[in-house]
Write a protein that holds these residues in place. Structure first.
Motif, mmCIF file in Angstrom:
data_model
loop_
_atom_site.group_PDB
_atom_site.id
_atom_site.type_symbol
_atom_site.label_atom_id
_atom_site.label_comp_id
_atom_site.label_asym_id
_atom_site.label_seq_id
_atom_site.Cartn_x
_atom_site.Cartn_y
_atom_site.Cartn_z
ATOM 1 N N LEU A 264 34.242 42.704 44.304
ATOM 2 C CA LEU A 264 35.061 42.234 43.197
ATOM 3 C C LEU A 264 36.455 41.868 43.683
ATOM 4 N N TYR A 265 37.130 40.995 42.941
ATOM 5 C CA TYR A 265 38.503 40.646 43.287
ATOM 6 C C TYR A 265 39.441 41.813 43.023
ATOM 7 N N LEU A 266 40.313 42.056 43.969
ATOM 8 C CA LEU A 266 41.258 43.168 43.895
ATOM 9 C C LEU A 266 42.484 42.787 43.074
ATOM 10 N N LYS A 267 42.829 43.648 42.132
ATOM 11 C CA LYS A 267 44.028 43.444 41.322
ATOM 12 C C LYS A 267 45.260 43.911 42.105
ATOM 13 N N THR A 268 46.235 43.012 42.257
ATOM 14 C CA THR A 268 47.487 43.344 42.927
ATOM 15 C C THR A 268 48.652 42.878 42.058
ATOM 16 N N TRP A 269 49.864 43.135 42.510
ATOM 17 C CA TRP A 269 51.040 42.723 41.739
ATOM 18 C C TRP A 269 51.169 41.199 41.681
ATOM 19 N N LEU A 270 50.464 40.505 42.592
ATOM 20 C CA LEU A 270 50.516 39.045 42.599
ATOM 21 C C LEU A 270 49.421 38.404 41.744
ATOM 22 N N THR A 271 48.540 39.206 41.197
ATOM 23 C CA THR A 271 47.436 38.651 40.401
ATOM 24 C C THR A 271 47.908 37.741 39.268
ATOM 25 N N ILE B 117 43.966 36.865 52.941
ATOM 26 C CA ILE B 117 45.321 37.269 52.572
ATOM 27 C C ILE B 117 45.216 38.478 51.657
ATOM 28 N N LYS B 118 46.042 39.508 51.889
ATOM 29 C CA LYS B 118 45.911 40.765 51.170
ATOM 30 C C LYS B 118 46.067 40.613 49.659
ATOM 31 N N SER B 119 46.851 39.624 49.220
ATOM 32 C CA SER B 119 47.067 39.448 47.790
ATOM 33 C C SER B 119 45.931 38.678 47.124
ATOM 34 N N ALA B 120 45.016 38.134 47.907
ATOM 35 C CA ALA B 120 43.907 37.341 47.359
ATOM 36 C C ALA B 120 42.644 37.736 48.103
ATOM 37 N N THR B 121 42.082 38.868 47.715
ATOM 38 C CA THR B 121 40.999 39.422 48.516
ATOM 39 C C THR B 121 39.963 40.101 47.642
ATOM 40 N N ILE B 122 38.863 40.465 48.254
ATOM 41 C CA ILE B 122 37.764 41.161 47.597
ATOM 42 C C ILE B 122 37.611 42.548 48.206
ATOM 43 N N PHE B 123 37.298 43.537 47.367
ATOM 44 C CA PHE B 123 36.907 44.849 47.860
ATOM 45 C C PHE B 123 35.425 45.063 47.545
#
Length: 255
Positions: A141-148, A241-247
């Motif tokens: 799934l796509y990871l939620k970050t502060w840049l989402t 890129i860490k802000s646009a990634t999948i876990f």
């Protein structure tokens, strides 16, 4: 299908047939991720191009690939035929309304698909429903970050104002160039996901699908545990890129 599902199907009708990944690299990634050497029945939930189905068929007696896109199903069937895999069947189904029997799969693979549905929770609960006791789910799934929120704002702009063929090509080329610049600045390769056909293809898949939902690792692990699974995050950064990634979470259903 509902109108919401039609939008997703229409996007992937045109995307995956022209963006089929490389089998060798996909096989390497599946082997690195899936710890089970052999299973009976495997589900490729959102099979898209079908390459993951082919890779899974090398460690499963039978693979069922499901996708909402009719063009993806045709593409996947061609890939299975091309690589001589006789133990794969494909069905056009909506994962939100999956009609497969309960507890019917030893392994469920759903990588980068559930969060593209209008209602991802319906998808995830269906994946849990069809998993056998003792069976395993691999969910990316796509990871939620502060840049989402910024990513989503950019995606809305691209889909609204930059959605013609020439404008879409400009967007894909522009963000591909930025990706290369980022790789140069941080001193590492820019194409970490070598199973993808191109960075441009991943840019299109990032900014142009009609729906996209982001999650934290903790909420997904807890969701599985509340529903009778032992779950752990096995990969927390798969993208470039860490802000646009999948876990990726591995969840085993309690026997």
């Amino acid at each position: 299908m509902s109108q919401l599902d039609v939008k997703t199907a229409e996007f992937y009708d045109q995307f995956w047939p022209k963006s089929v990944p490389v089998l060798d690299k996909t096989r390497e990634y599946v082997a690195m991720t899936v710890s089970e050497a052999h299973v009976g029945r495997a589900l490729d939930a959102g099979c898209g191009h079908g390459i993951c189905s082919v890779a899974l068929s090398e460690r499963a007696d039978q693979v069922v690939g499901v996708d909402v896109s009719s063009e993806c199903i045709q593409t996947a069937r061609k890939q299975a035929e091309h690589f001589g895999r006789k133990n794969i069947s494909f069905e056009r189904q909506d994962l939100q309304n999956l009609s497969l029997p309960d507890t019917s799969f030893d392994l469920v693979w759903c990588w980068g698909v559930a969060m593209m549905a209008p209602d991802p929770m319906k998808v995830i609960h269906n994946l849990m429903r069809v998993t056998k006791p003792g069976g395993v789910i691999y969910l990316g799934l796509y990871l939620k970050t502060w840049l989402t929120p910024f990513h989503e704002l950019t995606r809305h702009f691209c889909r609204t104002f930059m959605n013609g063929p020439r404008r879409k090509k400009f967007v894909c080329d522009f963000f591909t160039a930025l990706t290369h610049v980022h790789g140069t600045l941080v001193g590492r390769q820019t194409n970490l996901r070598t199973d993808n056909i191109s960075i441009q293809a991943q840019v299109e898949d990032w900014y142009y699908p009609p729906y996209k939902t982001f999650y934290s690792i903790e909420e997904i692990v807890e969701l599985f545990r509340r529903n009778g699974f032992e779950a752990n995050c096995i990969q927390d950064r798969v993208g470039r890129i860490k802000s646009a990634t999948i876990f990726v979470v591995k969840a085993v259903r309690n026997a």
